[in-house]
Design an enzyme around this catalytic site. Structure first.
Site, PDB file in Angstrom:
ATOM      1  N   SER A 146      37.822  10.716  55.592  1.00 40.68           N
ATOM      2  CA  SER A 146      37.063  11.899  56.414  1.00 40.68           C
ATOM      3  C   SER A 146      38.034  12.861  56.630  1.00 40.68           C
ATOM      4  O   SER A 146      38.993  13.496  55.740  1.00 40.68           O
ATOM      5  CB  SER A 146      36.538  11.509  57.682  1.00 40.68           C
ATOM      6  OG  SER A 146      35.337  12.602  57.870  1.00 40.68           O
ATOM      7  N   ASP A 296      26.852   8.893  52.122  1.00 41.98           N
ATOM      8  CA  ASP A 296      28.054   9.343  52.753  1.00 41.98           C
ATOM      9  C   ASP A 296      27.650  10.688  53.428  1.00 41.98           C
ATOM     10  O   ASP A 296      28.266  11.789  52.686  1.00 41.98           O
ATOM     11  CB  ASP A 296      29.263   9.510  51.852  1.00 41.98           C
ATOM     12  CG  ASP A 296      30.476   9.706  52.658  1.00 41.98           C
ATOM     13  OD1 ASP A 296      30.524   9.954  53.765  1.00 41.98           O
ATOM     14  OD2 ASP A 296      31.589   9.991  51.811  1.00 41.98           O
ATOM     15  N   HIS A 325      29.533   6.417  55.354  1.00 45.83           N
ATOM     16  CA  HIS A 325      30.861   7.293  55.561  1.00 45.83           C
ATOM     17  C   HIS A 325      31.705   6.315  55.998  1.00 45.83           C
ATOM     18  O   HIS A 325      31.853   5.586  56.987  1.00 45.83           O
ATOM     19  CB  HIS A 325      30.616   8.210  56.741  1.00 45.83           C
ATOM     20  CG  HIS A 325      31.508   9.215  56.837  1.00 45.83           C
ATOM     21  ND1 HIS A 325      32.216   9.862  55.799  1.00 45.83           N
ATOM     22  CD2 HIS A 325      32.461   9.603  57.885  1.00 45.83           C
ATOM     23  CE1 HIS A 325      33.122  10.768  56.160  1.00 45.83           C
ATOM     24  NE2 HIS A 325      33.317  10.613  57.379  1.00 45.83           N
TER      25      HIS A 325
END
Length: 616
Positions: A146, A296, A325
Site C-alpha cells: 500500500s 484490492d 488488499h
C-alpha cells in the site's frame, strides 16, 4: 515455471534476526527521521557459517510506525506493518531498514500530504546514508504494501544509482482513480476512516487505535523511541510536531478533479502524490515487480497493471492473485482456506535475488505476467496484458426485453430506469479493507442485491468460458439531470440460481470524455483525464455514448450459467449521491443507432493449467 515455494526451499534461513539498531537521521532541512536497522547475524559459532561483511538492503518507508513500544509485560508483534518482510528477508541475507516517514511514528516534522515531495527527497537521503555504511553492499531495493509500495515508486524516481529493484505491492499508480475517486466519485467512508487511523497513530491517540484490528493490541504504548532517547523525551517532542499534520477529511475534498492544483499552490495536485507523475524519472534499469489482487479496493489492480504497461522499458513483472488488499484473504468463493495461502513473499525474494544479488533464478526465462483465474482455481501465465487478443473479445448487446444478445437489434429503442439513491452494496465488499476494516467475507449477501437495479441477462452458456481483463460497458445513455453516476455490475447466475459477484465499474458522467493515454499513464481500458477542463454537464434528455471500464478480473464462467449486467445510479454504502438530492431518470439505448453493449474479454477455457499455489 518455478513455483514460489519451491524457490523458497532453495533459500533456507541461514542468518539470525538481531534486535534492531535504532537512531535518528537528520535530513537536509534539519528534520530528524527515526529508523530501525536489521543486519543479518550468524546462527552458528562455526567459522564457515559467518555472514558476509556486507549485504544488499531493502528499505521500507512507513507512516504506520516502524515499531510499537510494548508494555513491559506485554506480548505481540511490535512491527505489525513490516514484520513479515523483516522475518523473511533478513534470515536470507538482506539488511532491512524501516523508516518512520516525516511527521509519523518517532520521526519529527509535519506532513503536508501523503508521499509529499519532501518525503521523496528524504528517501534519497536515507539511501545515501545506507550506502555509506560498512554493512552495505551499495545495492538497495524497496518494497512494501500500500503506502509503502507507492513510496518505493517515489524512491526509484529519485534516480539514486544504488536503487536497482522495487516491488510495489498492492499500491496505487494514481491516488485519484486507484484509491479515493474511482470513476471520479469519492469514496466517502474511506476518507473518514483513514483520517481516524492517522490521527490515532500520528497523535498517539491510543483511545482511538483499538478501532483498527491491525493495531488493536492493548499492550501497545505508542511508537518506539530510538535508542538515543530511552526516556522518550524526543519522542514526545516529535509527536507534538505531528499535531500540525494535514487532515484527510479536509485535504482529500480539495482534489475533486484530477491534477487540479491547490488554490494556494499551483504546483501541488493529485499528481504530486501519485507515482505516475514521476514515471519518466524512474531509470530504465530499475526492475519492477507489481503485485495486486482482484479484490484490492476500487482500483489498486489497475494501478499495478498501469505501472507494468507504463514502465515497459524496465525489466517488469506483474502478479495478480485472488486477494484483497495486502493478500490477507483469499477472495475466491471457491477458496480452500480463508487466509491467502500463496507464498508471495517467496516471489518477492526471488525477484530481489535476481536483481540485487545477481543470482540465476530463472526469472527472466518465464512469462512476465501471472494471474489467477477464479472458479477455475488455477494460475495462468501470459506474455502481455491483456492476456488475450482484444480483437477477439465477445460483445453482448442490451435489448428491450432486458436480455443480452450476441447481435444488436435493428431498431432504436430505450429502457427507462429511475435511479434509486437507497441502493447499496452492503459492508462485505472490496471497499472496506482499504478503509482498514477487517473484512474476511466478500459479497456473501450478493443474492438478490441486483433486484432493484436495471438488469440484462444472457442465455445459458453452452460451454465454460474464461474472462481475463477489463469488461467495458459501451452504453448509450440519457439523463433527466445534468449529472449522474453509473454503477455497473457483472454477475454469474449459476444453473442452480446462485448469484456470484464478478466485478464492477463506476463513472460520474460529468467525466464521460475519453482521451488518449499520456506516456506516463498507459492503460488498455478507456482513459479519462478527470480534469476540470474535460468535465462537462450532460444535456438532459440527450443520448450520449458512455464507455465504462469495469475493474479487471479473471473468472471462469461455468457451462449452463448466465451472465447478468446490472446498472444502478448509486451505492449509498460507499459513495455520495450524484447529483445531490436529485435522483435522475436514465434512459438506456437498446438498439439501432443507440445499440448499447458490453464487451467481455472471454475465451475458451485454456487446456493447460497448473494447480493452486504454483505460479507457472
Amino acid at each position: 515455471m518455478v513455483p514460489p515455494q519451491d524457490y523458497a526451499d532453495t533459500r533456507p534461513e541461514i542468518y539470525a534476526i538481531p534486535a534492531p539498531r535504532s537512531r535518528y537521521l537528520t535530513m537536509r532541512d534539519g528534520c530528524r527521521l527515526a529508523i530501525d536497522v536489521y543486519i543479518p547475524e550468524t546462527k552458528s559459532a562455526r567459522p564457515d557459517a559467518s555472514p558476509p561483511a556486507q549485504f544488499p538492503t531493502i528499505v521500507l518507508f512507513t507512516p504506520y510506525y516502524r515499531r510499537f513500544k510494548l508494555h513491559p509485560d506485554g506480548v505481540g508483534e511490535r512491527a505489525p506493518n513490516t514484520a513479515k518482510f523483516r522475518d523473511f528477508l533478513v534470515p536470507r541475507g538482506y539488511a532491512v531498514v524501516v523508516i518512520d516517514v516525516r511527521g509519523t511514528g518517532a520521526s519529527f516534522g509535519t506532513r503536508d500530504s501523503f508521499r509529499s515531495p519532501r518525503e521523496r527527497d528524504d528517501s534519497r537521503e536515507v539511501v545515501q546514508w545506507i550506502v555509506t555504511q560498512p554493512w552495505s553492499s551499495g545495492v538497495v531495493g524497496a518494497t512494501g504494501i500500500s503506502y509503502l509500495g507507492a513510496a518505493s515508486d517515489f524512491l526509484a524516481s529519485t534516480g539514486h544509482p544504488a536503487v536497482k529493484a522495487i516491488a510495489p505491492l498492492f499500491s496505487v499508480w494514481d491516488t485519484y482513480t486507484d484509491n479515493y475517486f474511482p470513476g471520479g466519485i469519492q469514496l466517502k467512508a474511506l476518507t473518514q476512516s483513514y483520517d481516524d487511523l492517522m490521527v490515532a497513530l500520528d497523535h498517539d491517540r491510543r483511545d482511538m487505535l483499538h478501532r483498527f484490528v491491525y493495531y488493536a493490541n492493548p499492550h501497545f504504548e505508542g511508537p518506539q523511541p530510538v535508542d538515543e532517547d530511552p526516556e522518550g523525551i524526543l519522542l514526545q517532542a516529535a509527536i507534538r510536531e505531528h499535531l500540525g499534520n494535514f487532515r484527510q477529511t479536509e485535504f482529500m475534498p480539495e482534489f475533486s478533479f484530477r491534477e487540479d492544483p491547490l488554490p494556494y499552490d499551483a504546483q501541488f495536485s493529485s499528481a504530486t502524490f501519485s507515482p505516475y507523475s514521476l514515471a519518466a524519472q524512474i531509470p530504465p534499469d530499475v526492475a519492477v515487480l507489481s503485485v495486486s489482487g482482484w479484490m484490492d479496493g476500487g482500483g489498486y489492480m489497475n494501478g499495478a497493471i498501469s505501472r507494468y504497461l507504463t514502465l515497459s522499458r524496465n525489466p517488469g513483472y506483474l502478479l495478480l492473485g485472488p486477494w484483497d488488499h495486502g493478500a490477507r484473504i483469499d477472495v475466491s468463493p471457491w477458496r480452500s482456506t480463508q487466509m491467502a495461502d500463496f507464498p508471495w513473499l517467496a516471489e518477492v525474494l526471488r525477484f530481489f535475488d535476481h536483481y540485487l544479488l545477481g543470482h540465476q533464478t530463472g526469472l527472466n526465462a518465464e512469462a512476465p505476467v501471472h494471474y489467477y483465474a477464479m472458479h477455475a482455481e488455477q494460475w495462468r501465465s501470459a506474455t502481455q496484458w491483456p492476456p488475450y487478443d482484444p480483437d477477439a473479445d465477445s460483445k453482448l448487446y442490451l435489448t428491450p426485453a432486458l436480455a443480452l444478445e450476441t447481435a444488436p437489434l435493428p431498431d432504436s429503442t430505450d429502457h427507462d430506469y429511475q435511479v434509486d439513491f437507497a441502493i447499496g452494496t452492503g459492508a462485505g465488499t472490496r471497499y472496506e479493507r482499504i478503509a482498514a476494516i477487517n473484512s474476511t467475507e466478500y459479497y456473501p449477501d450478493w443474492q438478490g442485491r441486483g433486484d432493484r437495479m436495471c438488469n440484462f441477462t444472457s442465455a445459458p452458456l453452452d460451454a465454460p468460458a474464461e474472462l481475463a481483463g477489463h469488461v467495458v460497458a459501451d452504453l448509450w445513455v440519457s439523463s433527466s439531470e445534468p449529472d449522474a453516476a453509473l454503477f455497473i455490475y457483472v454477475t454469474e447466475i449459476e444453473a442452480s440460481g446462485a448469484e456470484r459477484y464478478v466485478t464492477e465499474g463506476l463513472l460520474r458522467l460529468l467525466h464521460r470524455k475519453v482521451s488518449p493515454c499520456p506516456p506516463q499513464y498507459q492503460t488498455t481500458w478507456p482513459f479519462r483525464t478527470f480534469s476540470r477542463q474535460d468535465a462537462q454537464p450532460l444535456t438532459p434528455g440527450q443520448f450520449e455514448r458512455v464507455q465504462v471500464p469495469l475493474l479487471p478480473t479473471a473468472w471462469q464462467f461455468q457451462s449452463g450459467s448466465r451472465i447478468r449486467v446490472s446498472i444502478a445510479g448509486a451505492d449509498k454504502d460507499h459513495c455520495g449521491q450524484v447529483p445531490h438530492g436529485r435522483p435522475p431518470l436514465l434512459k438506456i439505448g437498446t438498439g439501432g443507432a443507440h445499440a448499447s453493449c458490453v464487451t467481455l474479454p472471454l475465451s475458451a477455457v485454456p487446456g493447460t493449467t497448473t494447480g493452486k499455489g504454483a505460479a507457472q
